[in-house]
Design a protein around this motif. Sequence first.
Motif, short mmCIF file in Angstrom:
data_model
loop_
_atom_site.label_atom_id
_atom_site.label_comp_id
_atom_site.label_asym_id
_atom_site.label_seq_id
_atom_site.Cartn_x
_atom_site.Cartn_y
_atom_site.Cartn_z
N LEU A 15 0.83 -1.21 0.00
CA LEU A 15 0.00 0.00 0.00
C LEU A 15 0.86 1.26 0.00
CD1 LEU A 15 -2.76 -1.07 2.55
CD2 LEU A 15 -3.06 -0.74 0.10
N THR A 16 1.90 1.25 0.84
CA THR A 16 2.80 2.39 0.88
C THR A 16 3.52 2.59 -0.45
OG1 THR A 16 3.13 2.00 3.25
CG2 THR A 16 4.74 3.40 2.13
N LEU A 17 3.94 1.48 -1.06
CA LEU A 17 4.63 1.55 -2.34
C LEU A 17 3.73 2.13 -3.43
CD1 LEU A 17 7.18 0.84 -3.98
CD2 LEU A 17 6.19 -1.42 -4.36
N PHE A 18 2.46 1.69 -3.47
CA PHE A 18 1.52 2.20 -4.47
C PHE A 18 1.26 3.70 -4.27
CE2 PHE A 18 0.08 -2.30 -5.06
CZ PHE A 18 0.39 -2.37 -6.41
N TYR A 19 1.17 4.13 -3.01
CA TYR A 19 0.92 5.55 -2.76
C TYR A 19 2.11 6.40 -3.19
CZ TYR A 19 0.55 9.98 -0.31
OH TYR A 19 0.53 11.31 -0.01
N ILE A 20 3.32 5.98 -2.86
CA ILE A 20 4.52 6.76 -3.20
C ILE A 20 4.68 6.86 -4.72
CG2 ILE A 20 7.03 6.81 -3.05
CD1 ILE A 20 6.79 5.60 -0.27
N LEU A 21 4.43 5.74 -5.42
CA LEU A 21 4.54 5.77 -6.88
C LEU A 21 3.48 6.69 -7.49
CD1 LEU A 21 5.28 2.01 -7.65
CD2 LEU A 21 6.87 3.94 -7.80
N TYR A 22 2.28 6.69 -6.92
CA TYR A 22 1.24 7.60 -7.43
C TYR A 22 1.64 9.05 -7.20
CZ TYR A 22 -3.02 10.36 -7.53
OH TYR A 22 -3.94 11.35 -7.78
N LYS A 23 2.15 9.35 -6.02
CA LYS A 23 2.50 10.73 -5.68
C LYS A 23 3.60 11.26 -6.60
CE LYS A 23 1.45 13.97 -2.67
NZ LYS A 23 0.07 14.45 -2.52
N ILE A 24 4.56 10.39 -6.94
CA ILE A 24 5.70 10.84 -7.74
C ILE A 24 5.38 10.86 -9.23
CG2 ILE A 24 8.08 10.31 -8.38
CD1 ILE A 24 8.45 9.14 -5.60
N LEU A 25 4.71 9.80 -9.73
CA LEU A 25 4.57 9.61 -11.16
C LEU A 25 3.21 10.00 -11.73
CD1 LEU A 25 6.30 6.12 -11.44
CD2 LEU A 25 7.30 8.33 -12.01
N LEU A 26 2.11 9.67 -11.01
CA LEU A 26 0.79 9.75 -11.62
C LEU A 26 -0.03 10.96 -11.20
CD1 LEU A 26 -0.16 5.98 -11.31
CD2 LEU A 26 0.98 7.16 -13.18
N GLN A 27 0.24 11.53 -10.04
CA GLN A 27 -0.58 12.65 -9.59
C GLN A 27 -0.47 13.88 -10.51
OE1 GLN A 27 0.39 14.29 -5.74
NE2 GLN A 27 -1.71 14.95 -5.40
N PRO A 28 0.71 14.19 -11.09
CA PRO A 28 0.76 15.37 -11.98
C PRO A 28 0.00 15.20 -13.29
CG PRO A 28 2.95 14.82 -11.12
CD PRO A 28 2.06 13.67 -10.80
N THR A 29 -0.42 14.00 -13.65
CA THR A 29 -1.08 13.77 -14.93
C THR A 29 -2.57 14.05 -14.83
OG1 THR A 29 -1.52 11.43 -14.48
CG2 THR A 29 0.63 12.00 -15.41
N THR A 30 -3.26 14.00 -15.97
CA THR A 30 -4.71 14.15 -16.02
C THR A 30 -5.40 12.85 -16.44
OG1 THR A 30 -4.56 14.94 -18.30
CG2 THR A 30 -4.55 16.60 -16.55
N PHE A 31 -4.73 11.69 -16.19
CA PHE A 31 -5.34 10.38 -16.49
C PHE A 31 -6.19 9.96 -15.29
CE2 PHE A 31 -1.16 9.84 -18.90
CZ PHE A 31 -1.70 10.33 -20.07
N TYR A 32 -7.29 10.67 -15.06
CA TYR A 32 -8.06 10.44 -13.84
C TYR A 32 -8.76 9.08 -13.85
CZ TYR A 32 -7.30 15.46 -13.71
OH TYR A 32 -6.73 16.70 -13.73
N THR A 33 -9.29 8.68 -15.00
CA THR A 33 -9.96 7.37 -15.07
C THR A 33 -8.95 6.25 -14.86
OG1 THR A 33 -11.57 8.30 -16.62
CG2 THR A 33 -11.40 5.90 -16.50
N GLN A 34 -7.80 6.31 -15.53
CA GLN A 34 -6.76 5.29 -15.34
C GLN A 34 -6.23 5.29 -13.89
OE1 GLN A 34 -6.99 7.49 -17.68
NE2 GLN A 34 -6.76 6.56 -19.71
N ASN A 35 -6.15 6.47 -13.27
CA ASN A 35 -5.69 6.53 -11.88
C ASN A 35 -6.68 5.87 -10.93
OD1 ASN A 35 -3.41 7.87 -12.68
ND2 ASN A 35 -4.16 9.90 -12.12
N ARG A 36 -7.96 5.98 -11.26
CA ARG A 36 -8.97 5.30 -10.42
C ARG A 36 -8.76 3.78 -10.48
NH1 ARG A 36 -15.50 4.79 -11.49
NH2 ARG A 36 -16.00 3.82 -9.48
N TYR A 37 -8.57 3.26 -11.68
CA TYR A 37 -8.32 1.82 -11.80
C TYR A 37 -6.98 1.45 -11.16
CZ TYR A 37 -12.20 1.94 -15.08
OH TYR A 37 -13.44 2.11 -15.65
N TYR A 38 -6.03 2.36 -11.18
CA TYR A 38 -4.74 2.12 -10.53
C TYR A 38 -4.93 1.93 -9.03
CZ TYR A 38 -0.23 3.31 -8.41
OH TYR A 38 0.90 3.32 -7.64
#
Length: 541
Positions: A15-38
């Motif tokens: 869980l911690t690993l998934f959160y850190i990767l989201y914060k660094i890589l995916l949060q700046p993007t606008t792939f909101y639907t893909q981020n939900r599935y992530y």
Amino acid sequence: MEALYLYLFKANLLLTLFYILYKILLQPTTFYTQNRYYFLSGLLLSLLMPLWYFSQTVWITADVLDAPIAALPSVAQDREHPLDFALVISGTIAATALVLLTRLLLKIRRVHHLSTVEQPLIRNGIRYYDQVEYRTPFSFWNSIYYNSRNYSEAELEVILLHEKVHIDQKHTVDILILQLLCCLFWFNPWMWKLKTAAIANLEFLTDEAVLQQSPRPVLYQKTLLKTVGIPLKTSITPAFNQSFIKTRIMKINQSKTQKIQAVRYGFPLAAVVVFTLLFQVKIVAQVKTPNSPPNTAVAPPMPPQIPAAVSEPNDSQMGTSNASQTAAAIRDNATAIKDLENAKKDTKTAAEAIKEAKIDMQTAKSDLEAAKADIETAKRDLETAKKDIETAKRDVETAKKDIEAAKRDVETATNQLGTKVLTSKDKRTNTALTKRDILALTQAKDAATNARKIALSQVEANQKHLEEARIAASNARKIALSQVEANQKQLEEARVAASHARKIALSQIETNLKQLEEARIAASNARKLALKHIEASKRDE
């Protein structure tokens, strides 16, 4: 018990690993639907991956099994305290999780109770509840709760569309799953951060869908700003005014991320593969003998290693440190609360400045309308003056015609008098006739002279009126033009002042929102730190 601890460790590590990767890589993007599935797939993998392994076979000879094994030290004999700390920790985790689960069920029951207060308005399978007690709109499953008295028709339209998107995309399921995992893994602070990030992504996804269906971003952002500072009804429902309003407005105005940036999702997949190779590969030992086929014996698992003892600080040092840290946290919390109040006051001041700017704009508009009315009046006066000038010209022409007629009458009388003198035979008669005709001629001349004087005086009076009308029309035109210029200047000044006030108010609101967000974060961190130190102090006592 060790298997349970190992599962909890691996699940929370994922869980911690998934959160850190989201914060660094995916949060700046606008792939909101893909981020939900992530997020959903990350939660599922974190729960399931620690339960299954890959097997790796290692062949050993029989001589290794015949080698003597050194005796392990007895852990039970070295214990000084009879209390089983593992059991205490497990009980604490289970009891806290049970309390949080009970609290979650009570929240769900409280929201369900709201639907029994009054009859809803059902439209397209969605239940609409309009009640005064709802301070902020929110939705739960297929129900929307709102207060129509707090918003205009246009604002209420975008709010209901926002909540309808939450219902259509089943965001309640995501929030309940996140709340359930926070109850189970309450001891992991990264799980709470992951829940906040996932809920924020749901709001970004909803904002994007709303603006696609109703492209009015200015009205939508103003409606978001209107709900700042209103407390949420409950934390288990998708609410319109989440606390990260500024981030949502920035995301609304952010440009779309290029599709090539989807390669970022390859890094979490690589991280899952690395985690599997490090933790989810189980080594199976097989005995290799010359007379027996392979896969006939399995070596017993290796005993777990006993960790070395960790030195702990003494009670006096820990108590002093915790007390000082608790006092500092309390002071930080008070400072954050003061900053929050100051930010709210600044926001109110900015709102009042905007209202005053609007009033000035309305005054300028009314002055412009009055100037336009004055211009219309001046135009009407000018038209009247023109008509008077035309009338005076006609009177002059009439007077000229009267003078010409008088001249003709005098000439006719003179001709008649000469004719009578030549044809007369009686001297006395001629003399009397001459006197009578001379008298008539004199009277005719006097009448013609009077008529000419009257006509000239009428012409002079008409010319005087004409000049006065021209001067009055010119003055009216000058006054109207000066009034228009003054009103235009005042209007321009009012527009500049209103624009300047609006810019100042918007910058002040943006600054206040930033300070408000920072104050909330600081207050939350200070409160968590204070509670943590208080609990540590209680445990030390």
